[in-house]
Design a protein around this motif. Structure first.
Motif, mmCIF file in Angstrom:
data_model
loop_
_atom_site.group_PDB
_atom_site.id
_atom_site.type_symbol
_atom_site.label_atom_id
_atom_site.label_comp_id
_atom_site.label_asym_id
_atom_site.label_seq_id
_atom_site.Cartn_x
_atom_site.Cartn_y
_atom_site.Cartn_z
ATOM 1 N N LYS A 208 41.975 33.967 32.479
ATOM 2 C CA LYS A 208 42.545 34.024 34.080
ATOM 3 C C LYS A 208 43.431 34.643 33.401
ATOM 4 C CE LYS A 208 42.654 29.622 35.498
ATOM 5 N NZ LYS A 208 42.317 28.579 36.000
ATOM 6 N N ALA A 209 44.302 34.259 32.676
ATOM 7 C CA ALA A 209 45.448 35.045 31.925
ATOM 8 C C ALA A 209 45.216 36.538 31.909
ATOM 9 C CB ALA A 209 46.878 34.254 30.933
ATOM 10 N N HIS A 210 45.245 37.002 30.765
ATOM 11 C CA HIS A 210 44.484 38.619 30.935
ATOM 12 C C HIS A 210 43.740 39.461 31.424
ATOM 13 C CE1 HIS A 210 47.654 36.784 27.784
ATOM 14 N NE2 HIS A 210 47.145 36.054 27.613
ATOM 15 N N ASN A 211 42.839 38.886 32.250
ATOM 16 C CA ASN A 211 41.296 40.188 32.349
ATOM 17 C C ASN A 211 41.916 40.940 34.008
ATOM 18 O OD1 ASN A 211 38.788 40.710 33.903
ATOM 19 N ND2 ASN A 211 38.135 39.414 32.786
ATOM 20 N N PRO A 212 42.055 42.134 33.684
ATOM 21 C CA PRO A 212 43.096 43.050 34.386
ATOM 22 C C PRO A 212 42.201 43.484 35.537
ATOM 23 C CG PRO A 212 41.812 44.320 33.135
ATOM 24 C CD PRO A 212 42.083 43.016 32.390
ATOM 25 N N TYR A 213 40.872 43.048 35.511
ATOM 26 C CA TYR A 213 39.809 43.090 37.111
ATOM 27 C C TYR A 213 40.268 41.826 37.915
ATOM 28 C CZ TYR A 213 38.215 47.027 34.291
ATOM 29 O OH TYR A 213 38.008 47.973 33.075
ATOM 30 N N ILE A 214 40.348 40.928 37.487
ATOM 31 C CA ILE A 214 39.940 39.786 38.304
ATOM 32 C C ILE A 214 41.497 39.624 38.553
ATOM 33 C CG2 ILE A 214 39.419 37.455 39.238
ATOM 34 C CD1 ILE A 214 37.229 39.319 38.453
#
Length: 215
Positions: A208-214
């Motif tokens: 939630k904090a780091h995924n660049p695609y969402i």
């Protein structure tokens, strides 16, 4: 407590999971075993621990995740359990993705579904329960298996460490995939451990904090 064994298989290093508890009942998730070595490592692990395999669960039916369907049926007498929307992929659509390897599936036994799984279904084994989450996007019938008691979710190719599954294969839908991650996976407790179909595990809060695609 769950004992989760990851066994990478086939040329795509697909993560096959053998999940068991102290009753020695087990489920196998996404058995992509293609080679004799793949099959031997899975069989050795199960036999060494005297596990009783109750289910073969499939997050989706791309061939790298179900090459081992016949092996599971012939060795442990469990048929694949998956979402019905992915049956066309299982029955032949994979030719567009896997080319000559699709012929391996067509020439071998492809066991019929033991059960079609849908949102909210429970899979019971030992003292544990996995609940089905419907997560289309990577494929039309993509599903995940969530163990609330252990805060663990098996996500196939829906979510990876700092990435998500491809949607350029037949039946893929990038908008649906992002909605599945946001509305189904990112609503789980942040310390839920994520076990993907390829690569290392991760956690919901981290993604939630780091995924660049969402977004």
């Amino acid at each position: 407590m769950l004992d989760i064994k990851k066994i990478p298989v086939n040329m795509l290093e697909e993560n096959c999971y053998v999940v068991s508890d102290d009753t020695r009942e087990a489920v196998v998730i996404d058995c992509g075993a293609l080679t004799d070595d793949d099959r031997r490592r899975i069989t050795d692990y199960i036999e060494d621990r005297r596990l009783q395999v109750r289910h073969h669960l499939c997050t989706h039916m791309h061939y790298d995740h179900c090459f081992g369907a016949a092996f599971m049926w012939e060795t442990f007498h469990v048929g694949p359990e998956f979402n019905r929307a992915d049956e066309p992929i299982y029955k032949g659509m994979g030719a567009e993705i896997f080319g000559p390897l699709a012929q391996v599936m067509k020439e071998g036994l492809t066991p019929a579904a033991a059960r079609y799984l849908t949102e909210g279904d429970d899979i019971l084994f030992g003292h544990h329960k996995l609940t089905v989450l419907s997560t289309p996007g990577h494929t039309p019938g993509g599903i995940c298996f969530y163990c609330a008691a252990e805060k663990a979710v098996f996500v196939g190719d829906t979510l990876f460490y700092c990435s998500v599954g491809r949607t350029d294969f037949p039946g893929g839908d990038s908008e649906a995939l992002c909605e599945s991650v946001r509305n189904k996976l990112f609503t789980l407790p942040e310390d839920t451990r994520v076990y993907p179909g390829h690569g290392p595990h991760t956690e919901i809060g981290f993604e939630k904090a780091h995924n660049p695609y969402i977004g």
